[in-house]
Design an enzyme around this catalytic site. Structure first.
Site, mmCIF file in Angstrom:
data_model
loop_
_atom_site.group_PDB
_atom_site.id
_atom_site.type_symbol
_atom_site.label_atom_id
_atom_site.label_comp_id
_atom_site.label_asym_id
_atom_site.label_seq_id
_atom_site.Cartn_x
_atom_site.Cartn_y
_atom_site.Cartn_z
ATOM 1 C CB SER A 13 64.733 -4.155 17.811
ATOM 2 O OG SER A 13 65.286 -3.299 18.795
ATOM 3 C CE1 TYR A 52 69.155 -3.304 14.445
ATOM 4 C CE2 TYR A 52 68.164 -1.896 16.114
ATOM 5 C CZ TYR A 52 68.578 -3.151 15.693
ATOM 6 O OH TYR A 52 68.419 -4.239 16.525
#
Length: 288
Positions: free
Chosen positions: A181, A194
């Site tokens: 990400s 996360y």
């Protein structure tokens, strides 16, 4: 729908209580390439195992892989209706689909995913570790031990275990593609658990590429920016959902369909010298 027609914030108010979320309640519906992706046999005869393939990025990759000629094993938690929709698109492309429900935080299930794929298709040519879990917290003190452990077990622990098991069924020329990400480079403080797993994924992939080079197996990452998937309305507060993607230079979230080509490229034999790389799909925001 063309890129210039894709939705821009503000998004309609919407929240989903269920995690992970579902596709049908989303407004607007994500584009997974259902009517746009055109294949050209770039993955003809290959077998792919994709985690989190029921919706979002995973569904877009499954559709693209199938239209490029690959059979697809669709791993998902318990979103059965979404997963059946993905399988239908794979089969409409003339390829075989295998549905594999279950929780990848279960170590034995990680082994079972791989074993069932190999049993059904004979081998694994492409492994896409895409499934992920996230939740938003304003304060570190609000994150419980169980929440932290679940995030790590889902996002990086399962990736390690599935990859380790899959290697027995992969030969020279195979490819592993991990979804990291933009949070690996620019962590969102509200997604600290996360985001830190996404940094670990990028590091894991870089090491894996070096470990597997002599075996002829490549390992790479795709780093999405804000992408319009069920994870957004099910894990983010209303204001974040409403303005999702506004912070990018393109001023909008990406659609799952806009990532598919990156995964296809990394899976093809033409990418034979690409390993240890991170392909950023971020709407114009630099990834360093």
């Amino acid at each position: 729908m063309t890129a210039s027609e894709y939705p821009r914030p503000p998004m309609p108010p919407q929240q989903q209580e269920r995690r992970p979320g579902l596709t049908a309640p989303m407004d607007p519906l994500p584009d997974h390439g259902e009517s746009s992706y055109q294949g050209s046999s770039r993955l003809a005869g290959k077998v792919a195992l994709i985690t989190g393939a029921d919706s979002g990025i995973g569904r877009a990759v499954a559709i693209a892989f199938a239209r490029e000629g690959a059979d697809v094993a669709i791993a998902f938690l318990d979103e059965h209706e979404d997963a059946r929709d993905t399988a239908r698109w794979v089969e409409q492309a003339g390829q075989r689909a295998l549905l594999l429900p279950g929780d990848i935080t279960d170590r034995e299930h990680c082994k079972a995913l791989v074993a069932k794929t190999a049993e059904a298709f004979g081998r694994i040519d492409v492994l896409v570790n895409n499934a992920a879990y996230q939740a938003t917290y304003d304060k570190l003190e609000d994150i419980s031990d169980d929440e932290w452990d679940k995030t790590y077990s889902t996002n990086i622990g399962a990736m390690f275990r599935i990859t380790r098991a899959a290697l027995a069924h992969m030969k020279s020329g195979s490819a592993i593609i991990n979804t990291t990400s933009i949070n690996a480079d620019a962590p969102n403080p509200g997604l600290i658990a996360y985001a830190s797993t996404k940094g670990a994924i990028q590091n894991f992939t870089g090491g894996l590429a070096q470990l597997l080079a002599e075996r002829g197996i490549r390992a790479n990452c795709v780093a999405p920016g804000p992408i319009w998937t069920p994870l957004i309305p099910s894990t983010m507060p209303p204001s974040s959902v409403e303005n999702f993607g506004k912070q990018t230079p393109m001023k909008r979230p990406g659609q799952p369909a806009e990532l598919a080509a990156a995964y296809v490229m990394l899976a093809t034999d033409e990418a034979s010298y690409i390993s240890g790389a991170t392909i950023a799909v971020t709407g114009g925001k630099p990834f360093i």
